[in-house]
Each structure stands twice: as C-alpha cells, then as structure tokens.
Design an enzyme around this catalytic site. Structure first.
Site, PDB file in Angstrom:
ATOM      1  N   ASP A 122       3.194  14.278   3.579  1.00 30.08           N
ATOM      2  CA  ASP A 122       4.273  14.092   2.447  1.00 30.08           C
ATOM      3  C   ASP A 122       3.339  14.692   1.173  1.00 30.08           C
ATOM      4  OD1 ASP A 122       4.363  12.086   4.283  1.00 30.08           O
ATOM      5  OD2 ASP A 122       5.497  10.952   2.907  1.00 30.08           O
ATOM      6  N   GLU A 156       8.964  14.832   0.986  1.00 30.53           N
ATOM      7  CA  GLU A 156       9.986  13.887   0.335  1.00 30.53           C
ATOM      8  C   GLU A 156       9.665  13.345  -0.997  1.00 30.53           C
ATOM      9  OE1 GLU A 156      10.435  10.007   1.914  1.00 30.53           O
ATOM     10  OE2 GLU A 156       8.104   9.696   1.893  1.00 30.53           O
ATOM     11  N   ASN A 157       8.364  13.790  -1.601  1.00 36.03           N
ATOM     12  CA  ASN A 157       7.830  13.102  -2.629  1.00 36.03           C
ATOM     13  C   ASN A 157       7.251  14.486  -3.443  1.00 36.03           C
ATOM     14  OD1 ASN A 157       6.400  11.140  -0.156  1.00 36.03           O
ATOM     15  ND2 ASN A 157       7.620  10.403  -1.952  1.00 36.03           N
ATOM     16  N   HIS A 178      12.996   9.225   0.940  1.00 40.53           N
ATOM     17  CA  HIS A 178      13.274   9.671  -0.512  1.00 40.53           C
ATOM     18  C   HIS A 178      14.370  11.087  -0.564  1.00 40.53           C
ATOM     19  CE1 HIS A 178      10.735   6.850  -2.820  1.00 40.53           C
ATOM     20  NE2 HIS A 178       9.948   6.956  -1.692  1.00 40.53           N
ATOM     21  N   HIS A 230       9.059   9.094  10.727  1.00 38.40           N
ATOM     22  CA  HIS A 230       9.036   8.682   9.191  1.00 38.40           C
ATOM     23  C   HIS A 230       9.042   7.007   9.222  1.00 38.40           C
ATOM     24  CE1 HIS A 230       8.600   9.885   5.067  1.00 38.40           C
ATOM     25  NE2 HIS A 230       9.306   8.892   4.770  1.00 38.40           N
ATOM     26  N   HIS A 241       4.949   8.994   5.813  1.00 40.27           N
ATOM     27  CA  HIS A 241       5.357   7.959   4.970  1.00 40.27           C
ATOM     28  C   HIS A 241       4.393   7.134   4.477  1.00 40.27           C
ATOM     29  CE1 HIS A 241       8.181   5.114   3.063  1.00 40.27           C
ATOM     30  NE2 HIS A 241       7.637   4.061   3.737  1.00 40.27           N
ATOM     31  N   HIS A 259       1.206   7.866   3.534  1.00 42.67           N
ATOM     32  CA  HIS A 259       0.251   8.664   2.568  1.00 42.67           C
ATOM     33  C   HIS A 259      -1.062   8.364   3.017  1.00 42.67           C
ATOM     34  CE1 HIS A 259       3.636   9.177  -0.788  1.00 42.67           C
ATOM     35  NE2 HIS A 259       4.365   9.363   0.714  1.00 42.67           N
TER      36      HIS A 259
HETATM   37 FE   LIG Z   1       6.045   9.600   1.157  1.00 44.60          FE
HETATM   38 FE   LIG Z   2       8.875   7.924   2.709  1.00 44.51          FE
END
Ligand SMILES: [Fe+2]
Ligand SMILES: [Fe+2]
Length: 270
Positions: free
Chosen positions: A8, A39-40, A68, A154, A179, A181
């Site tokens: 991510d 996604e981030n 996200h 994820h 997911h 991190h």
């Molecule tokens: Fe994430």
């Molecule tokens: Fe996530």
C-alpha cells in the site's frame, strides 16, 4: 520472470518513494513486471486518477486497490478507461472496473493479476473471497496462457490471508497480503510452488501509526475522541514488498525475497 510487488502506497511520502526509486529498481533488478497496491496513495484514502498516472509513469505495470478503492470519487470514472487498475473482485456487484485481468508484460509474456478482499475484521461485509477467486483461477490455469499469476489478498486477519494463500497454492506464482501496512517476515514458497507473504507492508513513512501522522491516532486511542483528521506522515518512506522469480514454463515461484528500500526499516533486497 522477475516480479516485484509493493504494498500500500501511503500518501505523498509513498508516492515520492515510488517515483524516486522504482525506475532504478526496475533496471537494477531487471524486473519484468511490477504491481503496486495504491489504495492509500491519495492523502491515505483511495487513489485519484492523476496519482494513478504518476505511479504508472514511474514503472508500475498494474495498480491494485482495496477497501479504499473508490474513496476518491474520480476513480469511479477513471478505472473504466484505465485497464491497468484493478479493484477487488468481491468489492461490490455494482463496482466499475475489473477485479482480475490478463496483462502483457514488456517481454510479451502474459501475467494474470487478481485481487480479493477478506471478510474477517473488515468494516464492510464483503462477499466470500474464496468463491470469488475460484472461477478466475479455473479459467487461467498456471502454465497455460499466463506465464505467471499474482493474487493480492487484501485482508486484516493473518489467518484469513494464510488460508487464501493455501487455497492459491499451485495455482498462482505469488499470493501476497496487503491492507495492514506492516510487513510480515514469512516470505516462503508453499509446497505447490506458490510464493507467499502474509503482508507486503506499506510504501510509506514508518515513523507513524500505519502511515498516518501519529498525533491524532494516539489521541483517539488515549481519549477515545477525535479532534483532527488523519493525515499521512510525511517523513521518508520505505518501499516495502516482495520479489519473486518464476519459471516461465510452469508459472511456479523458484525464489522469493522480502524487499525493504529506504526510510527507517532495515533494508532487504533480492
Ligand atoms: Fe491500505
Ligand atoms: Fe485496505
């Protein structure tokens, strides 16, 4: 094939680490295919079209998303015209875009990429990831049309990721979690020949709470009350993920190695 998967991308720090380092790593490690979970990438919440372009221009062949996926509203449109971006297969029946696709690497070989969302400890009840994945893996047997196959798993729970990893064993080249991190240290080749890592970690500033500037998360844990918005931490990011080498004939993983580059985490390279 030599494949890199990065976890991510978190905000500006994560994007900068990608643009400044991915072109060099692509050359140095002679990478054939690069997947980046994004996604981030935009303020920690989703991915905007313009930031998607930034990451693709820096050398990502495929961008995956996650829970996200559509936090940035323009992605609802953008993903319909950019087939290099995937959202989870089981995000929602109504979601635009695709959850799995056959890509063509720069060397002409075909690579299948798919993403699924877990159900355990997630904030929304998503459909069953196992039954979402089954038809995709059945349609694209490893060693057939696809020289290599990757699944981005994820999920929050390590148990669910490991179960999905075993479900994929022998059917994909790499099953890798995203997911949380935080990178896990269990990179291995499973008995059936699938490279596996429970979580790739994030491309972000680790002097943080999972990529967010630490003051507000700490306040919320201590007082139970929000005061400000969460904002991504801005220190130098660590690129974090996993490298895998595959046999072009069978599609199976022959080698797997953790990747941590820059920032404050201990470095690791193939
Ligand atoms: Fe994430
Ligand atoms: Fe996530």
């Amino acid at each position: 094939m030599k494949i890199l998967f990065l976890g991510d991308v978190m905000g500006r720090a994560g994007r900068r680490a990608i643009t400044e380092n991915l072109p060099r790593l692509r050359q140095e490690w002679r990478l054939d295919f690069v997947v980046v979970n994004s996604e981030n990438a935009t303020s920690g919440m989703g991915l905007s079209g313009s930031h998607a372009k930034t990451l693709l221009d820096a050398g990502a062949d495929c961008l995956t998303l996650g829970d996200h996926a559509f936090d940035q509203k323009d992605m609802l449109q953008f993903i319909q015209h950019e087939p290099r971006i995937l959202r989870p297969l089981n995000f929602s029946k109504a979601a635009p875009g695709m959850g799995a696709r056959l890509f063509t690497a720069q060397n002409g070989r075909k690579v299948l990429v798919a993403q699924v969302l877990g159900q355990v400890f997630m904030k929304r009840p998503f459909d069953d990831p196992f039954s979402a994945l089954e038809p995709v893996l059945k349609t694209h047997p490893l060693g057939g049309q696809a020289s290599a196959a990757l699944v981005d798993i994820h999920c929050e729970a390590t148990s669910e990721k490991m179960a999905l990893g075993h479900f994929c064993d022998g059917r994909v080249s790499l099953a890798v979690g995203t997911h949380t991190h935080v990178p896990t240290a269990d990179a291995m080749v499973l008995p059936g020949g699938t490279g596996y890592l429970t979580d790739a970690g994030m491309c972000g500033d680790y002097h943080s709470v999972i990529g967010m500037e630490k003051t507000e998360p700490l306040r919320r844990f201590i007082t139970g009350m929000p005061k400000d918005r969460f904002t991504p931490a801005t220190g130098t990011a660590t690129l974090s993920g996993v490298y895998v080498e595959t046999d072009d004939r069978t599609g199976k993983a022959t080698r797997i190695a953790m990747v941590r580059d820059g920032g404050i985490l201990q470095p690791a390279a193939p």
